[in-house]
Design a protein around this motif. Structure first.
Motif, short mmCIF file in Angstrom:
data_model
loop_
_atom_site.label_atom_id
_atom_site.label_comp_id
_atom_site.label_asym_id
_atom_site.label_seq_id
_atom_site.Cartn_x
_atom_site.Cartn_y
_atom_site.Cartn_z
N ALA A 325 -26.28 -14.88 -24.70
CA ALA A 325 -25.66 -16.13 -25.14
C ALA A 325 -24.14 -15.98 -25.22
N VAL A 326 -23.68 -14.86 -25.77
CA VAL A 326 -22.23 -14.63 -25.87
C VAL A 326 -21.61 -14.55 -24.48
N VAL A 327 -22.26 -13.81 -23.58
CA VAL A 327 -21.72 -13.62 -22.23
C VAL A 327 -21.63 -14.96 -21.51
N GLU A 328 -22.70 -15.73 -21.53
CA GLU A 328 -22.71 -17.01 -20.81
C GLU A 328 -21.67 -17.96 -21.34
N GLU A 329 -21.42 -17.91 -22.65
CA GLU A 329 -20.40 -18.78 -23.25
C GLU A 329 -19.00 -18.37 -22.79
N ARG A 330 -18.75 -17.05 -22.72
CA ARG A 330 -17.40 -16.57 -22.44
C ARG A 330 -17.03 -16.62 -20.96
N ILE A 331 -18.02 -16.60 -20.04
CA ILE A 331 -17.68 -16.57 -18.61
C ILE A 331 -18.02 -17.88 -17.90
N ARG A 332 -18.26 -18.94 -18.68
CA ARG A 332 -18.70 -20.19 -18.05
C ARG A 332 -17.66 -20.79 -17.12
N ASP A 333 -16.36 -20.46 -17.31
CA ASP A 333 -15.31 -21.05 -16.48
C ASP A 333 -15.03 -20.23 -15.21
N ILE A 334 -15.71 -19.10 -15.03
CA ILE A 334 -15.47 -18.29 -13.83
C ILE A 334 -16.43 -18.75 -12.74
N PRO A 335 -15.92 -19.08 -11.55
CA PRO A 335 -16.79 -19.59 -10.46
C PRO A 335 -17.92 -18.62 -10.13
#
Length: 925
Positions: A325-335
């Motif tokens: 959950a933390v990872v998906e939240e933090r990298i959501r803006d990377i293509p």
């Protein structure tokens, strides 16, 4: 139980402290813990109005003193700037202060972020504050306190000067709070602070709030390094550890660890535990979370893979869900397409197992996720390079050092006691752990007594790295004038240390002079002046060396000249180097810069360029083969066919590899003939033979004393030069810098800053003057945005490894601009050499293609694959770091007063083109 009288006395003391330090009393009431003695002493000094230098171990809680300065500023209705050496630490401190004081009262200024810059408390990198001081920023009004976190960074040879510039230029009304790691010369640093900042209290604490226990992991057994605290103070290694390691050494020397007779590498593998085994051992001992320091980026990544291959899993189902959950939240803006290139799924798999790497080659977003998960206790084992120890707050229960040797960019060197202390200081989390643990992994080359010395030496000296730069010179002259600028430089910590060091050197000169007089007496010869005779012997040796160098230079020139005559299809013999043997020339490689670098195909079908240094003598073709017009050296079939043709052409040419005996013999023969014919050398030898002392029976005994005297005289001359150079050395360097700036029109003859100088004053980069010259000479005018971004990269980028060949660049306007930039550097470097300066390094073309492709909108995969001089793709973290520096310089060009309007607009467009994908992400987003 305390008596009523004792309770009354305690209450009276508390009331007295409240009356004397009301602000500190209010501050301590808001803290979740009682202040340590060094924290209280430092805060009391601040409330009395004194500056303070706090030296304490990593993790001891120095930042509490900085937070009290913030508290005081807000209480007084004034401002406080909190400076840190790196952006990640600034971001972390900003978040900490926002939680305490609220977002309205706290701002952040770094190269990437500008949030609420007019707030009463602003966290910033030290460079930002330096730039504000030179620019006379209105934000400085009302400034009451400046906290300089990690002030020992002023010893950093690349950025350290910035700390001294800030300390010297801060207004007198500002109280300085300096927070440092434990250094051995704190009193000296404090003495300097008193001279430039006024009253400054120095508070030194050696105490760690969480005790640190030292261990060694030997195979599968864990040993204490010391038997007890008294043994640690005496550097006495635990006897059982010494016995066990000596026994292992004995077995290794007899080959008992491998009965099959395998070599030392197998033996080492048996006594050094696998990384997965080390982590499992720490887990069983209850020593996780742990940071395992491996001084190699590739080693950190490999360690994670090894642990995953071994099936290691340190997390439960709930933790894995929280991690994802933390990872998906933090990298959501990377293509998504970029994530595939970045190895996202392998990285996520490691995180979900509680494993991660942490190094500068990683994407910053990935590093920040690792930091957050580690602090939250979700990632249990982090394999890191030493850069982790120098910045963000990432404490662990245990720290492991796999080796005590690291690569410093030039050579493999031993860890210093200061570096060991900095690394192991991460062990032990205040308020969580009762004790911290440092573990050194034993290997045959590691002596426990050496580890004991590192562990027992708690401090290291702070040495200034300050030196004048072009930007600093025009800013100083512009703000205070030439004379006052010289005085300011004389007040730097660098000059303070230099002046103090001269005393000891001068004493050594006196001792050497007395010793030389004694040697003179011992070398006295009754037949004549032995000093004169020995001078002839030295002159003969010098002349012989000069002739040998001259012969080698002539041979080298002849070899280079022969390389220029080679043609495609020539078969030559490569005498030395990794590719020694027969090779066919595919491209003579004589059209670029510098020495030829021919592209060849070798007998073993390898194709590539080889350096001219592999040809130690004149190159003569031993045959010729036909190379197809459109020969593709990347095609295995084409290489195989051409190699077969070459073998046929060289069938009668003798052995492919020659020993270098013949070439060296010829070189010696030429040098010998040159010496035999040299009139100067013949004259010196005749004079030596005719000298009276030549016939002395004790001649060689006298010569031994004369040689000692000669060597000591050379040493003494060097010491005298050091004394002369150190006294006022910075001011003399400053004078040379100003002379060059005057000659190039940045300062007027009367010492005033010109329009060009004012432009230079706003260029903040290591190659500041080269950038200004390129702007003035319109080198970058007319470039499209992508071309401009690529062109400016050459003054910023610096390869991690030196490469023998120069990188290629796109043809057209960009290639012409890069060539012109190199020409500007060559002229500037010549001017610097003439004045004894070395401030501008040679441009590096290795980042031109990646920057050009990225600014044109190409994919991250293609961009990372196009870097020069790397065996694989460029690490994403390196790409982001250099690209951000390009954005920063483009921003400066967009505001440069001396730049053409079209170039400024192109710079703005280039910034937009570069700031996409992984470059658009910031941790504060």
């Amino acid at each position: 139980m305390t008596s009523p009288a004792e309770r009354y006395e305690q209450a009276r003391r508390r009331a007295d402290e409240t009356a004397r330090f009301p602000a500190l009393t209010d501050f301590t009431e808001s803290q979740p813990f009682d202040l340590d003695d060094f924290q209280r002493e430092s805060c009391e000094s601040l409330e009395r109005g004194s500056g303070v230098l706090v030296c304490a171990p990593t993790g001891a809680g120095k930042t509490v003193v900085g937070e009290f300065a913030v508290f005081l500023a807000l209480r007084q209705g004034r401002k406080c700037f909190y400076t840190t050496p790196i952006k990640a630490l600034s971001n972390q401190k900003y978040n900490d202060l926002v939680q305490v004081h609220g977002a309205a009262k706290v701002g952040l200024l770094t190269g990437d972020n500008a949030i609420n810059g007019d707030a009463p408390v602003v966290v910033m990198t030290t460079e930002v504050l330096r730039n504000m001081l030179y620019a006379g920023s209105p934000a400085l009004r009302g400034l009451s306190y400046v906290v300089m976190d990690e002030v020992h960074y002023l010893a950093d040879r690349f950025r350290g000067a910035v700390w001294e510039e800030v300390i010297i230029h801060l207004p007198e009304s500002v109280t300085l709070v300096s927070l440092s790691a434990t250094v051995s010369n704190a009193e000296e640093f404090a003495d300097w602070l008193v001279t430039v900042r006024g009253e400054t209290e120095v508070v030194v604490s050696e105490h760690r709030p969480v005790p640190l226990w030292q261990h060694m992991l030997v195979g599968k057994r864990m040993f204490d390094l010391f038997h007890d605290q008294e043994a640690a103070q005496m550097h006495e290694v635990h006897p059982e550890l010494l016995r066990h390691t000596r026994e292992l050494h004995r077995r290794l020397s007899w080959g008992e660890t491998d009965r099959r007779g395998a070599g030392g590498r197998n033996a080492r593998r048996r006594v050094v535990p696998a990384r997965a085994d080390t982590v499992e051992r720490l887990d069983r001992e209850g020593l996780l979370p742990a940071i395992l320091f491996i001084f190699s980026r590739a080693g950190c990544d490999a360690a994670v893979q090894q642990c995953m291959s071994a099936g290691l899993r340190l997390t439960g189902p709930e933790e894995r869900a929280e991690i994802r959950a933390v990872v998906e939240e933090r990298i959501r803006d990377i293509p998504g397409e970029d994530l595939q290139v970045l190895g996202y799924w392998e990285w996520l798999d490691g995180l979900e197992r509680g494993l991660a790497a942490h190094h500068a080659g990683m994407l910053p977003a990935f590093k920040e996720v690792v930091e957050e998960l580690f602090v939250r206790g979700l990632v249990k084992a982090v394999f890191a390079t030493e850069t982790l120890a120098l910045g963000i707050n990432m404490p662990a229960r245990c720290v492991v050092l796999e080796r005590l040797v690291k690569y410093n960019g030039e050579a493999h060197v031993d860890l210093t006691p200061g570096e060991y202390t900095q690394l192991t200081g991460r062990a032990g989390r205040r308020g969580i752990d009762v004790e911290g643990h440092a573990v050194v992994v034993w290997a045959p080359e590691v002596d426990p007594r050496h580890v004991a010395g590192l562990a027992s030496t708690r401090t290291y000296p702070l040495k200034s790295s300050f030196r004048p730069s072009y930007n600093m010179a025009v800013n100083l002259v512009g703000s205070v004038g030439s004379a006052a600028a010289r005085e300011l430089l004389e007040s730097s910590f660098a000059q303070f240390q230099a002046d103090r060091s001269v005393v000891g050197v001068a004493r050594q000169v006196q001792r050497n002079t007395e010793a030389m007089a004694q040697y003179d007496r011992s070398a006295t010869c009754h037949l004549g002046d032995f000093g004169e005779y020995f001078g002839l012997r030295i002159a003969i040796a010098d002349r012989e060396k000069a002739l040998a160098r001259q012969g080698a230079a002539q041979q080298r020139a002849a070899a280079l000249d022969s390389l220029h005559r080679l043609r495609v299809g020539d078969v030559v013999r490569v005498p030395t180097g990794r590719r020694a043997g027969f090779a066919v020339i595919l491209d003579p490689g004589v059209g670029g810069f510098g020495e030829p670098r021919p592209m060849v195909l070798t007998e073993d079908r390898w194709a590539g360029r080889i350096p001219a240094t592999d040809f130690s003598a004149v190159v003569e073709p031993v045959g010729r083969v036909r190379v197809p017009k459109h020969f593709n050296h990347r095609s295995p079939q084409a290489r195989r066919d051409l190699a077969a043709s070459m073998r046929a052409a060289t069938a009668g040419a003798g052995p492919a590899r020659l020993t270098d005996r013949g070439g060296r013999g010829r070189a010696r023969g030429k040098a010998g003939r040159g010496a035999a014919d040299d009139e100067q050398l013949l004259d010196l030898r005749n004079r030596m033979r005719r000298h009276p002392c030549h016939g002395c029976g004790d001649r060689e005994e006298h010569a031994r004393w004369a040689e000692r005297r000669w060597r000591l005289a050379k040493e003494t001359d060097g010491l005298r030069t050091r004394v002369a150079s150190r006294t006022g050395s910075l001011a003399r360097t400053f004078d040379r810098v100003c002379a060059l700036l005057t000659a190039r029109g940045y300062l007027s003859g009367s010492g005033e800053v010109t329009d060009a100088g004012r432009m230079l004053a706003r260029i903040w980069t290591e190659s500041d003057l080269l950038v200004a010259e390129c702007l003035r000479q319109k080198v970058w005018d007319g470039l499209a945005p992508a071309e401009l971004a690529a062109a400016v990269s050459v003054v910023l980028y610096e390869s991690r490894r030196e490469s023998d060949d120069r990188a290629s660049v796109p043809h057209g306007p960009l290639g012409e601009a890069v060539t012109a930039t190199l020409g500007m550097w060559a002229k500037l470097e010549a001017d610097e050499s003439e004045r004894g300066l070395s401030l501008t390094r040679e441009p590096d073309l290795g980042f031109v293609w990646p920057m050009y492709r990225w600014a044109r909108g190409e994919s991250l995969a293609k961009v990372l694959a196009s870097a020069h001089g790397l065996e694989g793709d460029m690490p994403a973290g390196d790409f982001v770091r250099w690209a951000r520096q390009v954005i920063d310089l483009l921003g400066q060009l967009a505001e440069a007063s001396g730049a053409a309007p079209a170039l400024r607009e192109s710079a703005r467009q280039a910034m937009s083109a570069v700031r996409r994908g992984v470059l658009a992400y910031t941790s504060m987003a």
